[in-house]
Design an enzyme around this catalytic site. Structure first.
Site, PDB file in Angstrom:
ATOM      1  N   HIS A 127       1.042  -1.359   0.358  1.00 16.56           N
ATOM      2  CA  HIS A 127      -0.220  -0.221   0.081  1.00 16.56           C
ATOM      3  C   HIS A 127       0.884   1.404   0.103  1.00 16.56           C
ATOM      4  O   HIS A 127       0.825   2.079   0.340  1.00 16.56           O
ATOM      5  CB  HIS A 127      -1.490   0.323   0.966  1.00 16.56           C
ATOM      6  CG  HIS A 127      -1.660  -0.928   1.127  1.00 16.56           C
ATOM      7  ND1 HIS A 127      -1.647  -2.527   1.555  1.00 16.56           N
ATOM      8  CD2 HIS A 127      -3.237  -1.006   0.895  1.00 16.56           C
ATOM      9  CE1 HIS A 127      -2.327  -3.142   1.645  1.00 16.56           C
ATOM     10  NE2 HIS A 127      -3.624  -2.710   0.650  1.00 16.56           N
ATOM     11  N   SER A 160      12.425  -3.017   9.585  1.00 21.83           N
ATOM     12  CA  SER A 160      11.906  -4.591  11.016  1.00 21.83           C
ATOM     13  C   SER A 160      11.097  -4.131  11.917  1.00 21.83           C
ATOM     14  O   SER A 160      11.122  -5.097  12.795  1.00 21.83           O
ATOM     15  CB  SER A 160      13.560  -4.765  11.752  1.00 21.83           C
ATOM     16  OG  SER A 160      14.934  -4.906  10.406  1.00 21.83           O
TER      17      SER A 160
END
Length: 281
Positions: free
Chosen positions: A155, A276
């Site tokens: 997105h 991360s």
């Protein structure tokens, strides 16, 4: 005179000719039409349906027409409607009565069917080669970038860290499926409809295995009625090409995004850290 004009006493209007004519579209099939006609004529001569010398005259005339078309020396006419009648009319003009015997034991129905199958059969391998060439480039890029870290997006947001190599192989896999779809389509269409006639074959002792082999098909089609009406392979090819184009469009859009300011300004270490931190543990 047109095949369908037997009951008409006056010439048809040019607007009618233009409406009925498909030569503007099917002119590209001249190679396939001539190849099919040569195979048919040779079969007629071998089976004794026409005299061997007539078959030789027809084949020689067709080869000459092919050479002249390639050289730009043949002008197609709306009056003859399509590529099939244009070539047959030109053949008869050149070789006389023998040219009229070419259509023995044949209909425009099976003639159209074999031309379009031949065209698709010959085009698919070229498409496959082009897709495989693209795949080779992607695999080469992937091997060179096994450890090139980059953010993966979802997105339009940075989502997870990945590598450029992994990204390239995603598209290599998509195109691999596209190749298998094209191969499947090619395998299913590899049957020759020549000899099916209008829909119920012919009373002449035609050798359909002879013409199928001469044109490079695996076998003749099984059912004459299905032979002249089947266009599944064309729809199947269009479907496979639509999916292929979707993958190409998606890849092109990715490249556009990679060229945007967002991607140019990405600090890979910062992106890796960001990705991360939001990855599920």
């Amino acid at each position: 005179m047109k095949l369908w004009a037997g009951r008409f006493q006056k010439e048809t209007d040019t607007l009618v000719n233009d409406f009925n004519s498909s030569i503007g579209f099917d002119a590209r099939l001249y190679r396939q039409d001539i190849a099919g006609s040569i195979a048919h004529a040779e079969m007629l001569g071998k089976t004794g349906i026409i005299e061997a010398h007539e078959a030789e005259t027809i084949v020689t005339g067709l080869k000459a027409i092919l050479a002249d078309i390639e050289a730009g020396g043949v002008e197609f006419s709306l009056e003859n409607e399509d590529i099939h009648m244009n070539i047959e009319a030109e053949l008869t003009r050149r070789v006389g009565e023998a040219g009229k015997r070419l259509h023995t034991a044949r209909s425009r129905n099976d003639q159209v069917a074999v031309d379009t199958r031949l065209y698709v059969k010959q085009e698919i391998p070229a498409l496959i080669r082009q897709v495989l060439d693209l795949e080779k480039v992607l695999v080469k890029k992937a091997k060179a970038n096994l450890e090139t870290v980059m953010p993966g997006y979802t997105h339009l947001q940075r989502a997870q860290p990945t590598t450029f190599g992994h990204y390239m192989m995603a598209y290599a896999n998509m195109f691999k499926r596209d190749v298998t779809r094209l191969e499947d389509c090619l395998e299913r269409l590899d049957e020759c409809p020549l000899g099916a006639g209008a829909l119920a074959t012919s009373t002449y002792p035609v050798d359909r295995f002879e013409t199928a082999a001469a044109l490079g098909f695996a076998k003749p089609t099984d059912n004459s009625m299905d032979s002249v009406s089947d266009r599944d392979y064309a729809i199947e090819l269009l479907s496979a090409l639509s999916i292929l184009m979707m993958h190409l469009s998606r890849f092109s859009e990715e490249i556009i995004l990679w060229c945007s300011w967002e991607f140019k300004s990405v600090d890979l270490e910062d992106a890796y850290s960001t990705c991360s931190s939001i990855m599920p543990q």
